[in-house]
Scaffold this motif. Sequence first.
Motif, short mmCIF file in Angstrom:
data_model
loop_
_atom_site.label_atom_id
_atom_site.label_comp_id
_atom_site.label_asym_id
_atom_site.label_seq_id
_atom_site.Cartn_x
_atom_site.Cartn_y
_atom_site.Cartn_z
N ARG A 1 6.53 -57.81 21.11
CA ARG A 1 6.84 -57.56 19.70
C ARG A 1 6.61 -56.09 19.34
NH1 ARG A 1 4.27 -62.79 18.72
NH2 ARG A 1 5.93 -64.25 18.24
N PHE A 2 5.60 -55.48 19.93
CA PHE A 2 5.33 -54.07 19.69
C PHE A 2 6.48 -53.22 20.21
CE2 PHE A 2 3.60 -49.96 20.99
CZ PHE A 2 3.08 -49.53 19.78
N TYR B 1 1.61 -57.77 34.52
CA TYR B 1 2.62 -57.23 33.61
C TYR B 1 2.02 -56.96 32.24
CZ TYR B 1 7.13 -56.63 31.33
OH TYR B 1 8.19 -56.13 30.62
N LEU B 2 1.14 -57.83 31.78
CA LEU B 2 0.45 -57.61 30.50
C LEU B 2 -0.38 -56.33 30.57
CD1 LEU B 2 -0.48 -58.44 27.68
CD2 LEU B 2 -2.23 -59.85 28.78
N CYS B 3 -1.07 -56.12 31.67
CA CYS B 3 -1.87 -54.90 31.84
C CYS B 3 -0.96 -53.67 31.78
CB CYS B 3 -2.62 -54.95 33.17
SG CYS B 3 -3.64 -53.51 33.48
N THR C 1 0.76 -48.96 28.86
CA THR C 1 1.87 -48.11 28.41
C THR C 1 1.77 -47.85 26.93
OG1 THR C 1 3.26 -49.00 30.17
CG2 THR C 1 4.38 -47.90 28.36
N ARG C 2 1.46 -48.88 26.14
CA ARG C 2 1.33 -48.72 24.69
C ARG C 2 0.19 -47.77 24.36
NH1 ARG C 2 -2.13 -51.27 21.57
NH2 ARG C 2 -2.37 -53.00 23.02
N LYS C 3 -0.96 -47.96 25.00
CA LYS C 3 -2.11 -47.10 24.73
C LYS C 3 -1.84 -45.66 25.15
CE LYS C 3 -5.40 -50.87 25.06
NZ LYS C 3 -6.44 -51.51 25.88
N HIS C 4 -1.15 -45.47 26.25
CA HIS C 4 -0.79 -44.12 26.70
C HIS C 4 0.13 -43.45 25.68
CE1 HIS C 4 1.75 -41.19 28.87
NE2 HIS C 4 0.58 -40.83 29.38
N GLN C 5 1.09 -44.20 25.17
CA GLN C 5 2.00 -43.65 24.17
C GLN C 5 1.25 -43.26 22.90
OE1 GLN C 5 5.09 -46.36 23.04
NE2 GLN C 5 6.18 -44.84 21.83
#
Length: 111
Positions: free
Chosen positions: A21-22, A66-68, A73-77
């Motif tokens: 969803r994010f 895959y969740l990891c 990826t989201r946190k890096h962004q």
Amino acid sequence: MKMTSPTATAQLFRSLLKELRFINSKRNITECPTYQFMLEQFKNHKVTSEKYCQGKHDVVHVADTYLCLLESTRKHQELTEMYGGKGERSIEASANIVGLKLPKTYDPNNS
């Protein structure tokens, strides 16, 4: 290898949905091909008394990995947007990042 309960698998599925969803915030998640593939994989590899996937917990391990990846990826962004890629910063902007404030500069016209 860790044992997976139905509630742990459901929690993993919900966590994956949250990350999807994010990523796909502009469209309905159920129309996303990734969601449809993920749902199909969870349904096809559900462990029951009659049917087991090739490795009992292989699909759960792949989903957890895959969740990891999605979370990282989201946190890096988020970190890149917050701290990086803005080029040269002023001294005041650099001080603000670490929570410091510079003293006001002397202005002879404003005595």
